[in-house]
Design a protein around this motif. Structure first.
Motif, PDB file in Angstrom:
ATOM      1  N   UNK A 169       0.778  -1.227   0.000  1.00 47.94           N
ATOM      2  CA  UNK A 169       0.000   0.000   0.000  1.00 47.94           C
ATOM      3  C   UNK A 169       0.808   1.275   0.000  1.00 47.94           C
ATOM      4  N   UNK A 170       2.102   1.209   0.231  1.00 48.00           N
ATOM      5  CA  UNK A 170       2.925   2.413   0.241  1.00 48.00           C
ATOM      6  C   UNK A 170       3.108   2.952  -1.165  1.00 48.00           C
ATOM      7  N   UNK A 171       3.309   4.259  -1.263  1.00 40.08           N
ATOM      8  CA  UNK A 171       3.630   4.918  -2.527  1.00 40.08           C
ATOM      9  C   UNK A 171       4.961   5.640  -2.366  1.00 40.08           C
ATOM     10  N   UNK A 172       5.835   5.479  -3.342  1.00 43.81           N
ATOM     11  CA  UNK A 172       7.140   6.122  -3.342  1.00 43.81           C
ATOM     12  C   UNK A 172       7.189   7.060  -4.538  1.00 43.81           C
ATOM     13  N   UNK A 173       7.471   8.332  -4.287  1.00 46.07           N
ATOM     14  CA  UNK A 173       7.388   9.348  -5.330  1.00 46.07           C
ATOM     15  C   UNK A 173       8.756   9.870  -5.753  1.00 46.07           C
ATOM     16  N   UNK A 174       9.764   9.035  -5.762  1.00 46.63           N
ATOM     17  CA  UNK A 174      11.094   9.477  -6.177  1.00 46.63           C
ATOM     18  C   UNK A 174      11.942   8.268  -6.527  1.00 46.63           C
ATOM     19  N   UNK A 175      12.678   8.372  -7.623  1.00 45.37           N
ATOM     20  CA  UNK A 175      13.550   7.271  -8.049  1.00 45.37           C
ATOM     21  C   UNK A 175      14.586   6.941  -7.001  1.00 45.37           C
ATOM     22  N   UNK A 176      15.178   7.943  -6.365  1.00 47.43           N
ATOM     23  CA  UNK A 176      16.268   7.684  -5.432  1.00 47.43           C
ATOM     24  C   UNK A 176      15.797   6.962  -4.179  1.00 47.43           C
ATOM     25  N   UNK A 177      14.488   7.018  -3.892  1.00 50.14           N
ATOM     26  CA  UNK A 177      13.952   6.305  -2.731  1.00 50.14           C
ATOM     27  C   UNK A 177      13.557   4.878  -3.075  1.00 50.14           C
TER      28      UNK A 177
END
Length: 393
Positions: A215-223
């Motif tokens: 369910x998590x969303x990650x909004x950056x390539x580096x993360x």
């Protein structure tokens, strides 16, 4: 010798095609890659000996390393992967521009006094630095003008640690040309006589985002990559583009017509090794990519990354293929068979035969095992892969 069936039987590698390409690379096939990162650079260096017509559509969504510093300072697309691919395809012979190549590949120390690092760049701008002094006019004046455009706009507290001089020059060209990335890349490619075409997939200042199974969303390539943050521990189930705050539908990020023309003119389409989502699959999200690929009746091959890919957590080979097909089908049609987007998967013999057979049965695509890795088994042998790709064209 193994054979592939596209609309004809092809030996891989085809010694006649390879010999012909090696003798006249200016007439070599148009092998098109959807890629970012550095995983393809070794193959690119070998491929330029066989064809000067390869096409590289590179993601500008990177948000890590020195590209992040430039993005934060100027609100611009990432240029590090683009500069790296340009250098991989540059003419490195004595007939090329070795002095310019040395400048564009020069990187400032990762640790150092901020004032001293800024002073070194100022010496480059003035032309007294040895790397600039070695370049003859008028090229020297042109490069100094790009650096001046960078300096005229750079924030006072810009972090020069580990900065690539080539990236700073591209940034200056981008700013000097009305924030036009295509023009800046074209200028750099001419300066070092690039043996191929390198373009940003789109010119937009965007980021990639993913949704994880938990369910998590990650909004950056580096993360996501695991290089500047802990590696993910839940599989990626969806990929999208974002302005850094909100998800953007693909229709808001159309593939430029000039890049559509490159896809429909390709002799071979390759989804190359690299980080599954941030280097490869993200290039397939913009509107028009899936339709452009589906419309071609050429070899369309996937070379899965060797070794551990943190972005592919929880993915077997079939899941990796799904990650490529999902954005392509979203654009071109969910009911289209996989073979419209991907005709073959080429795996190293280190991949178990049962894994390849399961992926082939699930997607209806030939998955072929070949000795493709070099001795350490962690990377592809660039000569072998380059010869195979030329053979497919």
């Amino acid at each position: 010798m193994p054979t592939l069936r596209i609309d004809r039987d092809i030996q891989i590698p085809d010694s006649l095609r390879v010999a012909r390409a090696r003798s006249a690379p200016q007439f070599g096939p148009r092998v098109l890659f959807f890629s970012g990162g550095s995983a393809l650079n070794g193959i690119s260096r070998r491929l330029k000996r066989l064809t000067h017509n390869s096409v590289h559509l590179v993601t500008p969504f990177d948000s890590g390393g020195s590209s992040r510093i430039l993005r934060e300072a100027f609100d611009m697309p990432a240029v590090g992967d683009l500069r790296s691919r340009l250098m991989a395809l540059a003419d490195e012979s004595v007939l090329g521009q070795p002095e310019i190549y040395a400048l564009f590949t020069h990187r400032l120390p990762a640790a150092g006094d901020a004032t001293e690092l800024r002073h070194e760049v100022m010496r480059l701008r003035s032309g007294v630095h040895p790397l600039l002094a070695a370049i003859a006019p008028p090229m020297q004046q042109l490069i100094r003008a790009e650096l001046s455009a960078f300096f005229d706009r750079v924030p006072d507290r810009f972090d020069y640690r580990n900065a690539s001089i080539g990236n700073l020059i591209i940034a200056g060209g981008y700013l000097a040309r009305g924030r036009g990335l295509e023009q800046a890349l074209f200028m750099m490619s001419k300066m070092v006589d690039v043996r191929g075409t390198v373009r940003a997939l789109v010119d937009d200042t965007l980021h990639m985002g993913v949704e994880l199974a938990d369910g998590r969303r990650i909004l950056s390539q580096r993360l996501l990559s695991g290089k500047e943050s802990p590696p993910i521990d839940s599989p990626v189930i969806r990929l999208f583009l974002t302005d850094g705050t909100a998800e953007l539908p693909p229709a808001q990020v159309p593939l430029p017509e000039r890049n559509h023309a490159l896809i429909v003119g390709a002799d071979v389409i390759c989804y190359p090794p690299g980080s599954l989502y941030s280097s490869v699959a993200v290039n397939l999200v913009p509107a028009g990519v899936g339709r452009s690929v589906a419309g071609r009746t050429v070899a369309k091959v996937y070379l899965p990354a060797l070794g551990n890919d943190p972005e592919a957590f929880g993915h077997d080979l079939s899941d990796q293929i799904d990650a490529l097909l999902r954005p392509l089908r979203q654009d071109a049609g969910e009911d289209l068979p996989a073979v419209r987007f991907l005709t073959h998967v080429l795996c190293d013999v280190s991949v178990p035969a049962a894994t390849c057979a399961e992926a082939s049965e699930r997607h209806g695509i030939p998955v072929i095992r070949l000795p493709l890795a070099r001795g350490d088994g962690l990377k592809y042998d660039p000569e072998t892969v380059a010869e195979i790709l030329v053979s497919l064209g």
